[in-house]
Design an enzyme around this catalytic site. Structure first.
Site, mmCIF file in Angstrom:
data_model
loop_
_atom_site.group_PDB
_atom_site.id
_atom_site.type_symbol
_atom_site.label_atom_id
_atom_site.label_comp_id
_atom_site.label_asym_id
_atom_site.label_seq_id
_atom_site.Cartn_x
_atom_site.Cartn_y
_atom_site.Cartn_z
ATOM 1 N N HIS A 86 0.690 -1.037 -0.205
ATOM 2 C CA HIS A 86 -0.078 -0.519 -0.170
ATOM 3 C C HIS A 86 0.442 1.659 0.255
ATOM 4 O O HIS A 86 0.455 2.169 -0.292
ATOM 5 C CB HIS A 86 -0.574 -0.543 1.331
HETATM 6 C C1 UD1 Z 1 -2.026 5.702 5.063
HETATM 7 C C2 UD1 Z 1 -0.666 6.385 6.641
HETATM 8 C C3 UD1 Z 1 -0.023 5.503 6.424
HETATM 9 C C4 UD1 Z 1 -0.173 3.998 6.759
HETATM 10 C C5 UD1 Z 1 -2.326 3.352 5.867
HETATM 11 C C6 UD1 Z 1 -2.395 2.714 6.263
HETATM 12 C C7 UD1 Z 1 -0.377 8.854 5.234
HETATM 13 C C8 UD1 Z 1 0.554 9.420 5.368
HETATM 14 N N1 UD1 Z 1 -0.257 7.262 5.380
HETATM 15 O O1 UD1 Z 1 -2.024 5.241 4.549
HETATM 16 O O2 UD1 Z 1 0.926 5.251 7.031
HETATM 17 O O3 UD1 Z 1 0.270 2.841 6.707
HETATM 18 O O4 UD1 Z 1 -2.247 4.364 5.874
HETATM 19 O O5 UD1 Z 1 -3.138 1.819 5.780
HETATM 20 O O6 UD1 Z 1 -1.174 9.317 6.565
HETATM 21 N N2 UD1 Z 1 -8.805 4.850 0.681
HETATM 22 C C9 UD1 Z 1 -10.469 4.255 0.544
HETATM 23 N N3 UD1 Z 1 -10.761 4.132 1.637
HETATM 24 C C10 UD1 Z 1 -10.455 4.189 3.395
HETATM 25 C C11 UD1 Z 1 -8.816 4.549 3.495
HETATM 26 C C12 UD1 Z 1 -8.324 5.076 2.490
HETATM 27 O O7 UD1 Z 1 -10.628 3.823 -0.497
HETATM 28 O O8 UD1 Z 1 -11.070 3.886 4.275
HETATM 29 C C13 UD1 Z 1 -8.164 5.064 -0.388
HETATM 30 C C14 UD1 Z 1 -8.353 6.187 -1.452
HETATM 31 O O9 UD1 Z 1 -8.645 6.329 -2.486
HETATM 32 C C15 UD1 Z 1 -7.548 7.686 -0.501
HETATM 33 C C16 UD1 Z 1 -6.263 6.351 -0.891
HETATM 34 O O10 UD1 Z 1 -6.794 5.101 -0.183
HETATM 35 O O11 UD1 Z 1 -7.462 8.509 -1.816
HETATM 36 C C17 UD1 Z 1 -5.464 6.567 0.474
HETATM 37 O O12 UD1 Z 1 -5.450 6.790 1.507
HETATM 38 P P1 UD1 Z 1 -4.899 7.910 2.751
HETATM 39 O O13 UD1 Z 1 -5.512 7.967 4.457
HETATM 40 O O14 UD1 Z 1 -4.355 9.037 2.239
HETATM 41 O O15 UD1 Z 1 -3.785 6.750 2.539
HETATM 42 P P2 UD1 Z 1 -2.656 5.668 2.626
HETATM 43 O O16 UD1 Z 1 -2.556 5.259 1.477
HETATM 44 O O17 UD1 Z 1 -3.732 4.221 3.836
#
Ligand code: UD1
Length: 372
Positions: A213
């Site tokens: 991820h």
């Molecule tokens: C975040 C953390 C990372 C951690 C990870 C665990 C930051 C910079 N990164 O990354 O350190 O290891 O969480 O999972 O804070 N999305 C969904 N549903 C959700 C959440 C996210 O669909 O419930 C998708 C969305 O498209 C979103 C993307 O995942 O844009 C990224 O989510 P984001 O919270 O920005 O970062 P993670 O990649 O989850």
């Protein structure tokens, strides 16, 4: 004493769990005295899918958050700024004695910055970790959160050394790793409660477990394609709980075909903490770009192949249980075959499983007096 905990993303929920349990234990020992800890749980809403958030609260018996800031997904700056603005309002209402933040997510930095600006002491759990790769949003979050913190709770002596090198020596405490506390308390419960192996028709030690991820892999088409291609070529069945971010990128890049029509690949939705522990414990090997999973693999004595070029957990590599391979197809394939550490070479580098109590004793020194 009023403690406000900031969480928001999946790994934060696992880390806050032992702290909330330590607070509950403290309060029950405090009896009828007026010295109980008042605890406020704030969820930024960074993660919001059921499988990424609520399932942890449901399954781990975490109380629902007192506040959900409902921020959701968005670009780095926007997401952090929204959390900052909304966190500030809660802090002004709640006026805690200390704000506790966990790990290195955007929720961590936003909570720390909002509190520090209001002169509320910040406690950073998982302080001092460094990958020395500033391209990672998490590295920026770590460096800044440490700078803002009054209490720097380090999981490893390496983390303490990192802070010393950066001139931070005040308020630094080597306490061990709260994720180790969480694992020790939940592994037996997981083995009793989880049905994941039966559900996926998996036999112990017959499969590889993978997770991908990190931005450096999901946002780099070449890396993502390499990783998925090699997953297809490996001899063993491979289970891949797919993070929503990774699923979206795979669809955008038209790479779904790499995951289809292959009976060796089991692509599943993200799983709960207890199911993940069981999947980890019974895996032959683990392939991951997650930080937390590298450690869990180590504690469960499962060889780990890390799909990154650096790690915040070098102890696992030095002990021979973890190998850094980046997104290099050959290195991944060779490591899956080769990596077989000696079972006895597992130094105890992450504390004694009571980090959460140690942290609470530092934050609320009177807890020691209550014990005796
Ligand atoms: C975040 C953390 C990372 C951690 C990870 C665990 C930051 C910079 N990164 O990354 O350190 O290891 O969480 O999972 O804070 N999305 C969904 N549903 C959700 C959440 C996210 O669909 O419930 C998708 C969305 O498209 C979103 C993307 O995942 O844009 C990224 O989510 P984001 O919270 O920005 O970062 P993670 O990649 O989850």
């Amino acid at each position: 004493m009023r403690i406000l905990n900031f969480v928001g993303a999946r790994p934060n929920f696992v880390k806050v769990l032992p702290i909330l349990q330590a607070i509950a234990a403290y309060n029950s020992e405090a009896g009828k005295s007026t010295d109980k800890i008042t605890e406020v749980l704030v969820h930024t809403g960074q993660h919001y899918d059921y499988q990424m958030s609520e399932i942890f609260f449901d399954q781990l018996g975490l109380k629902p958050p007192d506040y959900n800031l409902g921020v959701g997904s968005g670009p780095q700056g926007w997401q952090t700024a929204e959390m900052l603005a909304r966190a500030e309002r809660v802090l002004l209402d709640e006026r805690p004695d200390v704000a506790v933040v966990y790990g290195d997510t955007n929720s961590t930095l936003a909570g720390a910055l909002a509190a520090a600006k209001l002169l509320i002491p910040v406690a950073h759990i998982e302080a001092g970790l460094r990958s020395y790769n500033r391209k990672m949003p998490e590295e920026i979050n770590r460096i800044l959160t440490d700078r803002l913190s009054t209490y720097l709770f380090c999981p490893t002596s390496r983390a303490v050394e990192n802070l010393t090198r950066e001139g931070m020596t005040t308020g630094v405490h080597l306490v061990g790793d709260v994720m180790y506390d969480a694992l020790l308390r939940n592994i037996k419960i997981a083995q009793i409660k989880s049905r994941i192996l039966a559900k996926l028709a998996l036999k112990p030690k017959s499969y590889l477990l993978a997770s991908v991820h990190r931005a450096e892999n999901t946002d780099n088409p070449e890396n993502l394609e390499n990783i998925l291609t090699v997953f297809r070529q490996l001899e063993h069945p491979l289970v891949l709980p797919l993070h929503p971010r990774t699923r979206k990128r795979i669809v955008q890049l038209d790479l779904m075909a790499l995951l289809e029509n292959d009976s060796n690949l089991k692509i599943i939705d993200p799983v709960s903490y207890l199911d993940m522990l069981v999947l980890e414990k019974n895996a032959k090997k683990i392939l991951t770009d997650s930080g937390g999973i590298q450690k869990e693999a180590y504690w469960l004595k499962i060889p780990c192949i890390t799909l990154r070029r650096e790690t915040e957990w070098p102890e696992t590599v030095e002990a021979g249980w973890n190998r850094l391979v980046g997104a290099n197809k050959e290195k991944i394939a060779v490591s899956v075959n080769e990596l077989s550490p000696e079972p006895h070479t597992l130094p105890q580098a992450y504390g004694d499983g009571h980090s959460s109590e140690t942290i609470l004793e530092i934050l609320v020194p009177r807890s020691k007096e209550i014990e005796h």
